[in-house]
Design a protein around this motif. Structure first.
Motif, PDB file in Angstrom:
ATOM      1  N   THR A 149       8.108  -1.056  -3.103  1.00  0.00           N
ATOM      2  CA  THR A 149       7.443  -2.275  -2.650  1.00  0.00           C
ATOM      3  C   THR A 149       6.041  -2.303  -3.242  1.00  0.00           C
ATOM      4  O   THR A 149       5.551  -1.291  -3.743  1.00  0.00           O
ATOM      5  CB  THR A 149       7.310  -2.290  -1.118  1.00  0.00           C
ATOM      6  OG1 THR A 149       6.345  -1.301  -0.714  1.00  0.00           O
ATOM      7  CG2 THR A 149       8.637  -2.019  -0.435  1.00  0.00           C
ATOM      8  N   PRO A 150       5.370  -3.433  -3.183  1.00  0.00           N
ATOM      9  CA  PRO A 150       3.932  -3.414  -3.488  1.00  0.00           C
ATOM     10  C   PRO A 150       3.211  -2.550  -2.455  1.00  0.00           C
ATOM     11  O   PRO A 150       3.685  -2.368  -1.334  1.00  0.00           O
ATOM     12  CB  PRO A 150       3.520  -4.887  -3.353  1.00  0.00           C
ATOM     13  CG  PRO A 150       4.785  -5.663  -3.429  1.00  0.00           C
ATOM     14  CD  PRO A 150       5.846  -4.787  -2.859  1.00  0.00           C
ATOM     15  N   MET A 153       0.042  -2.583  -0.092  1.00  0.00           N
ATOM     16  CA  MET A 153      -0.654  -3.736   0.462  1.00  0.00           C
ATOM     17  C   MET A 153      -1.159  -3.414   1.862  1.00  0.00           C
ATOM     18  O   MET A 153      -0.919  -2.319   2.386  1.00  0.00           O
ATOM     19  CB  MET A 153       0.320  -4.917   0.537  1.00  0.00           C
ATOM     20  CG  MET A 153       1.570  -4.571   1.328  1.00  0.00           C
ATOM     21  SD  MET A 153       2.960  -5.651   0.978  1.00  0.00           S
ATOM     22  CE  MET A 153       4.337  -4.665   1.552  1.00  0.00           C
ATOM     23  N   TYR A 208       3.364 -10.705   4.072  1.00  0.00           N
ATOM     24  CA  TYR A 208       4.107  -9.521   4.515  1.00  0.00           C
ATOM     25  C   TYR A 208       3.816  -9.116   5.959  1.00  0.00           C
ATOM     26  O   TYR A 208       4.377  -8.152   6.448  1.00  0.00           O
ATOM     27  CB  TYR A 208       3.790  -8.347   3.589  1.00  0.00           C
ATOM     28  CG  TYR A 208       4.180  -8.596   2.155  1.00  0.00           C
ATOM     29  CD1 TYR A 208       5.511  -8.578   1.760  1.00  0.00           C
ATOM     30  CD2 TYR A 208       3.210  -8.874   1.192  1.00  0.00           C
ATOM     31  CE1 TYR A 208       5.882  -8.809   0.448  1.00  0.00           C
ATOM     32  CE2 TYR A 208       3.566  -9.110  -0.134  1.00  0.00           C
ATOM     33  CZ  TYR A 208       4.902  -9.075  -0.497  1.00  0.00           C
ATOM     34  OH  TYR A 208       5.264  -9.312  -1.790  1.00  0.00           O
ATOM     35  N   CYS A 232      -0.748  -3.571 -13.085  1.00  0.00           N
ATOM     36  CA  CYS A 232       0.380  -3.090 -12.281  1.00  0.00           C
ATOM     37  C   CYS A 232       0.593  -4.026 -11.094  1.00  0.00           C
ATOM     38  O   CYS A 232      -0.221  -4.045 -10.162  1.00  0.00           O
ATOM     39  CB  CYS A 232       0.103  -1.666 -11.793  1.00  0.00           C
ATOM     40  SG  CYS A 232       1.465  -0.926 -10.877  1.00  0.00           S
ATOM     41  N   PRO A 233       1.652  -4.796 -11.087  1.00  0.00           N
ATOM     42  CA  PRO A 233       1.828  -5.809 -10.032  1.00  0.00           C
ATOM     43  C   PRO A 233       1.975  -5.239  -8.638  1.00  0.00           C
ATOM     44  O   PRO A 233       1.803  -5.973  -7.656  1.00  0.00           O
ATOM     45  CB  PRO A 233       3.103  -6.546 -10.468  1.00  0.00           C
ATOM     46  CG  PRO A 233       3.810  -5.610 -11.399  1.00  0.00           C
ATOM     47  CD  PRO A 233       2.735  -4.825 -12.085  1.00  0.00           C
ATOM     48  N   ARG A 234       2.273  -3.948  -8.498  1.00  0.00           N
ATOM     49  CA  ARG A 234       2.428  -3.360  -7.178  1.00  0.00           C
ATOM     50  C   ARG A 234       1.141  -2.733  -6.637  1.00  0.00           C
ATOM     51  O   ARG A 234       1.110  -2.258  -5.510  1.00  0.00           O
ATOM     52  CB  ARG A 234       3.543  -2.303  -7.194  1.00  0.00           C
ATOM     53  CG  ARG A 234       4.940  -2.884  -7.352  1.00  0.00           C
ATOM     54  CD  ARG A 234       5.985  -1.787  -7.408  1.00  0.00           C
ATOM     55  NE  ARG A 234       7.336  -2.309  -7.368  1.00  0.00           N
ATOM     56  CZ  ARG A 234       7.994  -2.790  -8.408  1.00  0.00           C
ATOM     57  NH1 ARG A 234       7.408  -2.815  -9.593  1.00  0.00           N
ATOM     58  NH2 ARG A 234       9.232  -3.249  -8.277  1.00  0.00           N
ATOM     59  N   ILE A 258      -2.604  -2.268  -5.063  1.00  0.00           N
ATOM     60  CA  ILE A 258      -3.328  -3.000  -4.023  1.00  0.00           C
ATOM     61  C   ILE A 258      -4.661  -3.529  -4.543  1.00  0.00           C
ATOM     62  O   ILE A 258      -5.146  -4.564  -4.085  1.00  0.00           O
ATOM     63  CB  ILE A 258      -3.540  -2.116  -2.768  1.00  0.00           C
ATOM     64  CG1 ILE A 258      -4.022  -2.965  -1.582  1.00  0.00           C
ATOM     65  CG2 ILE A 258      -4.479  -0.963  -3.043  1.00  0.00           C
ATOM     66  CD1 ILE A 258      -4.021  -2.218  -0.255  1.00  0.00           C
ATOM     67  N   ARG A 281      -6.516  -4.833  -7.878  1.00  0.00           N
ATOM     68  CA  ARG A 281      -6.244  -5.253  -9.251  1.00  0.00           C
ATOM     69  C   ARG A 281      -7.423  -5.994  -9.875  1.00  0.00           C
ATOM     70  O   ARG A 281      -7.309  -6.549 -10.963  1.00  0.00           O
ATOM     71  CB  ARG A 281      -4.985  -6.115  -9.282  1.00  0.00           C
ATOM     72  CG  ARG A 281      -3.741  -5.391  -8.752  1.00  0.00           C
ATOM     73  CD  ARG A 281      -2.508  -6.249  -8.865  1.00  0.00           C
ATOM     74  NE  ARG A 281      -2.220  -6.571 -10.244  1.00  0.00           N
ATOM     75  CZ  ARG A 281      -1.394  -7.554 -10.621  1.00  0.00           C
ATOM     76  NH1 ARG A 281      -0.802  -8.308  -9.701  1.00  0.00           N
ATOM     77  NH2 ARG A 281      -1.164  -7.782 -11.899  1.00  0.00           N
ATOM     78  N   GLY A 324       3.200   0.795   2.231  1.00  0.00           N
ATOM     79  CA  GLY A 324       4.101   0.734   1.100  1.00  0.00           C
ATOM     80  C   GLY A 324       5.267   1.688   1.224  1.00  0.00           C
ATOM     81  O   GLY A 324       5.306   2.537   2.130  1.00  0.00           O
ATOM     82  N   ASN A 351      -0.603   4.145 -13.112  1.00  0.00           N
ATOM     83  CA  ASN A 351      -0.499   3.053 -12.127  1.00  0.00           C
ATOM     84  C   ASN A 351      -1.832   2.797 -11.432  1.00  0.00           C
ATOM     85  O   ASN A 351      -1.947   1.888 -10.618  1.00  0.00           O
ATOM     86  CB  ASN A 351       0.592   3.337 -11.098  1.00  0.00           C
ATOM     87  CG  ASN A 351       0.371   4.625 -10.321  1.00  0.00           C
ATOM     88  OD1 ASN A 351      -0.638   5.322 -10.506  1.00  0.00           O
ATOM     89  ND2 ASN A 351       1.315   4.972  -9.450  1.00  0.00           N
ATOM     90  N   TYR A 401      -4.202   2.026  -7.174  1.00  0.00           N
ATOM     91  CA  TYR A 401      -2.837   1.639  -6.795  1.00  0.00           C
ATOM     92  C   TYR A 401      -2.726   1.577  -5.278  1.00  0.00           C
ATOM     93  O   TYR A 401      -2.034   0.737  -4.714  1.00  0.00           O
ATOM     94  CB  TYR A 401      -1.822   2.643  -7.348  1.00  0.00           C
ATOM     95  CG  TYR A 401      -0.379   2.218  -7.125  1.00  0.00           C
ATOM     96  CD1 TYR A 401       0.265   1.415  -8.045  1.00  0.00           C
ATOM     97  CD2 TYR A 401       0.315   2.617  -5.981  1.00  0.00           C
ATOM     98  CE1 TYR A 401       1.592   1.017  -7.845  1.00  0.00           C
ATOM     99  CE2 TYR A 401       1.633   2.220  -5.775  1.00  0.00           C
ATOM    100  CZ  TYR A 401       2.264   1.426  -6.701  1.00  0.00           C
ATOM    101  OH  TYR A 401       3.562   1.031  -6.484  1.00  0.00           O
TER     102      TYR A 401
END
Length: 429
Positions: free
Chosen positions: A22-23, A25, A33, A212-214, A216, A218, A260, A368, A374
């Motif tokens: 999962t991301p 978050m 979420y 990295c789209p997952r 937290i 970015r 996560g 990551n 991350y």
């Protein structure tokens, strides 16, 4: 012809054929979420891993569940039974384990043992933590309240026998600075040189996390500097927006707590190509545990676990193309990479300053973004590192793909202030 078995006498080789995550978050603050339960979070990662391996819940023969602190974070003593409901495995063999922030790495080790022994052919191992909050004890599990230091630190104290070891709540800064302080004295480095190394390392790890789209976090430090009116990211990183939390570590080198989950599917290497075109073999695991009262325990335990896995596999640090380090203490990234021999002794801090540890550098570490960018979902962080390692080894990391697709990856897990695992992965396709 079967691959050369390296896991030990009478044990068969094991490969990873499915990964899911999962991301990372904060589900309390994230409207998309908010309300996810621990079981749902684990379930999303587990179902992703099964989809990746082209198996269904009925195909999986055994389930391993990890959570860093189920007593506080989930108010549960048998969460494996609850997550089984979310992945269609009610009644199947399973267990839950907790080894602090090393849980995810040990989760892979346990899955490898289960398959290597011949007991099972298809095993799912995953870890999930909702690290940003906790049940309040009076409402349903999805209704969570923020996890505070007032709750966390007294609970963490319970992992130490205080008759013989120091009190954690009285000195987290001392614990976090232990290795880097020793390193600074050992190599005659000033506080300013250490500061530069850690800031540059954090800067480049954030560059990776931005891709990295997952992850937290970015937002790059260049963007943060511009947003707050600074001319350079270094001006921002030396400002009160990034204060020192200990003698050496600024906020940018501290882990970012997250919610996560991540999971893997492992099978015997001899049948791995039935499940994946790009299986990743687990060549070996080194394990060491030192009591928190031992000076420089992380350094010593890392060296011992690395010695074991190199001896087991016959490989050396020169064979490694990528290193992943559980760096919830930010300095651990280049320190551990140096301790295992991936970086020259006494030179790791220079590699950090020169950007050579970045995803686009020649000695990539934590592609990551690591725990500082991350995110750190405690027990799930190790599984997230395994997810990243496999993604890089498959050549599927997109913009953050390292220059040389890794043949070998070294993972160093550390957690519970005591456990260390050293794992070597190999691609065979």
């Amino acid at each position: 012809m079967l691959h050369n078995v390296k896991l030990g006498k009478n044990l068969r080789s094991v490969s990873i054929v499915g990964i899911g995550a999962t991301p990372f978050m904060n589900t309390i603050l994230n409207d998309t979420y908010k309300g996810l339960t621990h079981g749902e979070l684990f379930g999303y990662a587990a179902m992703d891993a099964m989809k990746d391996a082209h198996v269904s819940p009925k195909d999986v023969q055994f389930l391993i569940h990890g959570c860093a602190n189920p007593g506080v974070l989930e108010k549960s003593i048998t969460p494996n039974l609850q997550v089984a409901e979310w992945v269609g495995m009610r009644g199947k063999g399973s267990f839950s384990h907790s080894e602090g922030c090393c849980t995810g790495y040990i989760g892979l080790e346990q899955a490898v043992w289960a398959v290597a022994s011949g007991a099972y052919d298809i095993v799912l191992s995953g870890a999930a933590d909702l690290g940003c909050g906790m049940p309040d004890g009076n409402t349903p599990a999805h209704m969570r309240t923020a996890l505070t230091a007032e709750v966390l630190f007294p609970d963490l104290d319970s992992i130490f026998d205080r008759a013989y070891t120091r009190y954690l709540g009285g000195g987290p800064g001392m614990n976090h600075d232990d290795w880097i302080n020793f390193y600074a004295h050992e190599n005659n480095l000033t506080a300013e040189q250490i500061d530069e190394a850690l800031m540059h390392q954090a800067y480049h790890f954030r560059r990776a996390a931005a891709l990295c789209p997952r992850a937290i976090k970015r937002t790059t430090y260049d963007e943060l500097a511009k947003e707050h009116g600074f001319e350079t990211p270094w001006d921002y990183m030396k400002s009160p927006y990034n204060p020192k939390m200990t003698q050496y570590l600024r906020q940018s080198s501290d882990s970012c707590v997250a919610d996560g989950a991540a999971a893997v599917i492992v099978v015997p290497t001899e049948i791995a190509h039935q499940f994946s075109d790009k299986p990743i073999e687990v060549l070996g695991v080194g394990a060491s545990v030192l009591d928190a009262g031992i000076p420089h325990l992380e350094k010593k335990a890392t060296a011992e676990a690395a010695r074991q896995v190199f001896e087991l596999t016959g490989l050396t640090a020169d064979d490694m193309d990528l290193v992943m380090v559980n760096d919830f203490i930010g300095s651990s990234a280049f320190l551990a990479a140096e301790e295992i021999g991936y970086l020259p002794k006494g030179e790791g801090w220079k590699y950090a300053i020169d950007g050579r540890l970045a995803y686009d550098g020649d000695k990539p570490v934590n592609t990551n973004g690591g725990r500082t960018s991350y995110g750190h979902a405690f027990g799930a962080s190790g599984m997230a590192d395994i997810f990243e390692a496999v993604t890089q080894m498959r050549g599927e990391a997109g913009e953050r793909q390292i220059k040389k697709t890794p043949k070998h990856t070294f993972l160093r897990g550390f957690g519970g202030a005591q456990n260390v695992r050293a794992i070597i992965l190999e691609s065979n396709f």
